[in-house]
Design a protein around this motif. Structure first.
Motif, mmCIF file in Angstrom:
data_model
loop_
_atom_site.group_PDB
_atom_site.id
_atom_site.type_symbol
_atom_site.label_atom_id
_atom_site.label_comp_id
_atom_site.label_asym_id
_atom_site.label_seq_id
_atom_site.Cartn_x
_atom_site.Cartn_y
_atom_site.Cartn_z
ATOM 1 N N THR A 1 -3.549 12.016 -6.942
ATOM 2 C CA THR A 1 -4.636 11.053 -6.733
ATOM 3 C C THR A 1 -5.194 10.561 -8.064
ATOM 4 O OG1 THR A 1 -5.200 12.260 -4.715
ATOM 5 C CG2 THR A 1 -6.820 10.696 -5.520
ATOM 6 N N THR B 1 -1.144 -0.726 -8.786
ATOM 7 C CA THR B 1 -2.541 -1.169 -8.688
ATOM 8 C C THR B 1 -2.988 -1.445 -7.255
ATOM 9 O OG1 THR B 1 -1.861 -3.462 -9.083
ATOM 10 C CG2 THR B 1 -2.507 -2.148 -11.009
ATOM 11 N N ARG C 1 -9.062 -0.452 6.475
ATOM 12 C CA ARG C 1 -9.795 -0.894 5.270
ATOM 13 C C ARG C 1 -8.942 -1.793 4.381
ATOM 14 N NH1 ARG C 1 -11.621 4.402 5.474
ATOM 15 N NH2 ARG C 1 -10.228 5.112 3.814
ATOM 16 N N ILE C 2 -7.637 -1.491 4.286
ATOM 17 C CA ILE C 2 -6.796 -2.271 3.385
ATOM 18 C C ILE C 2 -6.238 -3.514 4.068
ATOM 19 C CG2 ILE C 2 -6.210 -0.193 2.106
ATOM 20 C CD1 ILE C 2 -3.376 -0.367 3.259
ATOM 21 N N GLY D 1 0.852 -1.176 0.000
ATOM 22 C CA GLY D 1 0.000 0.000 0.000
ATOM 23 C C GLY D 1 0.884 1.220 0.000
ATOM 24 N N TRP E 1 -7.913 4.092 6.912
ATOM 25 C CA TRP E 1 -7.441 3.562 5.628
ATOM 26 C C TRP E 1 -6.650 2.276 5.846
ATOM 27 C CZ3 TRP E 1 -2.228 3.530 3.716
ATOM 28 C CH2 TRP E 1 -2.115 3.143 2.372
ATOM 29 N N PRO F 1 -3.652 -0.315 -3.086
ATOM 30 C CA PRO F 1 -4.370 0.789 -2.456
ATOM 31 C C PRO F 1 -3.433 1.954 -2.156
ATOM 32 C CG PRO F 1 -3.982 -0.951 -0.862
ATOM 33 C CD PRO F 1 -3.523 -1.490 -2.189
ATOM 34 N N PRO G 1 -4.615 4.368 -9.669
ATOM 35 C CA PRO G 1 -5.877 3.673 -10.002
ATOM 36 C C PRO G 1 -6.803 3.445 -8.819
ATOM 37 C CG PRO G 1 -4.018 2.615 -11.103
ATOM 38 C CD PRO G 1 -3.436 3.610 -10.138
ATOM 39 N N HIS G 2 -6.256 3.220 -7.628
ATOM 40 C CA HIS G 2 -7.091 2.896 -6.465
ATOM 41 C C HIS G 2 -6.666 3.790 -5.300
ATOM 42 C CE1 HIS G 2 -8.542 -0.538 -8.706
ATOM 43 N NE2 HIS G 2 -7.285 -0.921 -8.909
ATOM 44 N N SER G 3 -7.107 5.026 -5.332
ATOM 45 C CA SER G 3 -6.609 6.002 -4.371
ATOM 46 C C SER G 3 -7.729 6.781 -3.709
ATOM 47 C CB SER G 3 -5.664 6.983 -5.072
ATOM 48 O OG SER G 3 -6.354 7.686 -6.093
ATOM 49 N N GLU G 4 -7.387 7.325 -2.554
ATOM 50 C CA GLU G 4 -8.265 8.223 -1.807
ATOM 51 C C GLU G 4 -7.473 9.478 -1.478
ATOM 52 O OE1 GLU G 4 -9.986 6.242 1.628
ATOM 53 O OE2 GLU G 4 -9.496 4.295 0.727
#
Length: 271
Positions: A233, A210, A269-270, A118, A266, A212, A237-240
């Motif tokens: 961001t 790819t 979640r990951i 991550g 975060w 998080p 591809p998979h960002s906050e």
């Protein structure tokens, strides 16, 4: 490579900004270490890490250390980080960085993407410097070598590093950052500036990641403002994206609780 380690849980490696060292993470560490094994190294030449890489097993021979000193490159720092992961027997980590630490994280991602589970990027950017920015970095490096860094480097750096809110409401934080800057070795400051000047554009590197990603930015960051964070961001591809009110370029140091409150959910979640 000197590092500080505390906490339990999945490994979280945090790379510091310029021109400070791993101590910039102290306030945030206390809030993260209940959920993560927090590892914060000093970049080569800064804090307690030697400039010659003598503590890095991959650069143990004299010729390699001499070449690293002669040709400053953040790819060398990335190699140091990977060697640290090897030494700690960590096959993959959540890797984070603030400002220059973000540049190093992107260099690690280029060199060993399989080690990054991550990605946490704070107050940083993907693009390379333009020629004026490179020239300014080289001028700072030359002055540091000629005069040392006491006084002038902190005086010149602080206005861009901290927010107006921090200057007005958290003067103790400003003093702490100034002290960290004054304590950095001049030769390490010069090396880091030249290494950052030589860094490539990392947009493609992030576009290919790819996993998080979390991007954090201080709302009052004058160096890499929120619009820059939105650009970072957008290529992941998979960002906050989380914006921290009242924080500037050193958001984790200025508002450690808000920074931790962005990172902890975060991480949960990951997994």
């Amino acid at each position: 490579m000197h590092y500080i380690e505390s906490g339990v849980g999945p490994p979280l490696v945090l790379l510091h900004a310029f021109p400070v060292d791993a101590r910039m993470w102290h306030g945030t560490r206390a809030l993260l270490e209940g959920q993560a094994r927090v590892i914060t190294p000093d970049q080569r030449g800064l804090g307690q890490s030697p400039l010659d890489g003598s503590s890095a097993p991959n650069l143990a021979d004299e010729g390699a250390t001499r070449r690293a000193a002669e040709q400053p490159d953040l790819e060398t720092v990335a190699t140091d980080v990977i060697a640290l992961l090897d030494g700690l027997d960590l096959s993959e980590v959540v890797l984070g960085g603030c400002s220059m630490g973000g540049y190093v994280a992107m260099a690690v991602l280029r060199a060993a993407p399989e080690r990054v589970a991550g990605l946490l990027l704070a107050d940083t950017k993907t693009i390379a410097d333009n020629e004026d920015q490179r020239a300014n970095r080289r001028n700072v490096a030359d002055r540091a070598e000629a005069e040392g860094t006491a006084g002038w480097l902190a005086e010149n750096s602080l206005p861009g590093l901290v927010s107006r809110t921090t200057r007005h409401e958290r003067p103790g934080v400003v003093d702490e950052i100034g002290t960290l800057i004054d304590e950095q070795p001049a030769e390490g400051v010069a090396w880091a500036q030249r290494a950052m000047a030589a860094r490539p554009d990392s947009t493609g590197t992030l576009r290919g990641f790819t996993g998080p990603a979390l991007v954090v930015v201080g709302e009052e960051d004058a160096i890499t403002p929120p619009e820059t964070a939105r650009d970072v961001t957008a290529v992941l591809p998979h960002s906050e994206l989380v914006t921290l009110p009242g924080a500037g370029h050193l958001s984790a140091m200025e508002t450690p609780e808000a920074f931790a409150n962005a990172v902890l959910p975060w991480l949960d979640r990951i997994g």
